[in-house]
Enzyme design. Sequence first.
Site, mmCIF file in Angstrom:
data_model
loop_
_atom_site.group_PDB
_atom_site.id
_atom_site.type_symbol
_atom_site.label_atom_id
_atom_site.label_comp_id
_atom_site.label_asym_id
_atom_site.label_seq_id
_atom_site.Cartn_x
_atom_site.Cartn_y
_atom_site.Cartn_z
ATOM 1 C CE1 TYR A 157 56.143 24.608 40.002
ATOM 2 C CE2 TYR A 157 56.058 22.412 40.724
ATOM 3 C CZ TYR A 157 56.933 23.495 40.452
ATOM 4 O OH TYR A 157 57.855 22.750 39.763
ATOM 5 C CG HIS A 202 58.463 30.615 39.781
ATOM 6 N ND1 HIS A 202 58.644 29.666 39.293
ATOM 7 C CD2 HIS A 202 57.598 31.169 39.103
ATOM 8 C CE1 HIS A 202 59.395 30.716 38.454
ATOM 9 N NE2 HIS A 202 58.716 31.441 38.815
ATOM 10 C CE LYS A 224 60.345 26.091 44.649
ATOM 11 N NZ LYS A 224 61.568 27.443 44.178
#
Length: 307
Positions: free
Chosen positions: A239, A247, A278
């Site tokens: 993070y 997020h 991600k």
Amino acid sequence: MDSPEQKITKTVSREDASKESMANSRHVIGIHFCGPTPLVWRADELKSARELGIIGTLVGSLARQPRQNTRLGRPLELLPEEGRLLADMGRAAVIPDSTNEDPEVNPEQVEQYHAGLENSFQEQGAMVLADRKTTLLRVMTEKHNEDSGSQEDSDGAVRDRLEALEHGFSFPRTAMAVQLCTARAGLSHCPEVRRFLAADWPTPRDERSETRFRVFRDLRRQGFYLTSAGKFGGDYLVYPGDPLRFHAYFIVVCISMDESMPLCDVLAIARLGSNVKKTVLLCSSGESQEDDREEVVYTSLQWSGMV
């Protein structure tokens, strides 16, 4: 208005309070081990760990109940890398397990303890029975007000129900509320005592754990916050700030520099990272060619699809 002497006294007291708060912020965090799992119990130590960027996971100390699954409390379960990083920073000490001690057992105290439990059980049973009677009387009174029958029949029915409740009521011991005694949980160590506690870090240090720790330490030094990424098939979620506000940007997979990774695993983790928006980082630890120090090599993976 305060006199100059009172103002000086207040200023000095504020300075002393600020110095004391700074000293308390440097207190060593006590870590208890349940097997190989590091745990932090004190609320002030949880706050200190959070200020150092150590997130952990609140797991609770009671049996899992439906209401507890949404709001868990202490202890805070740390990743092995989080606990080891705190120890390397000089901010953590392993609290020895006091359950291994064999204190003298006083039969009188044991008997007194069991007698107190029995008294508490009887009192709780009497309170529950009284509550049931009150509820029954209220219900029967409401029915009597609605019913146009005779007064004698309703009173007789109430007496019969109360007698049946009196003879048929039983309070189970499993429903008894018991106070948990934590005097021997090792929570009474003051910070000064913890500084003198010496214990080896109990987690094993193989090549896999060393790689994970070096990657964790390097990312923490860069200011990132890390949590476990087991549900995403990786080692860490990274993070840019506190996980309560941001997020995760990356999924970290730690592998050795000499370790080979099957192509199907690379494709799977890359597609997973693309689906959850991600970037996947393959992280390996090695040695710098300049000053022979340890460095971490990062390789990013992003799924672009087939053309």
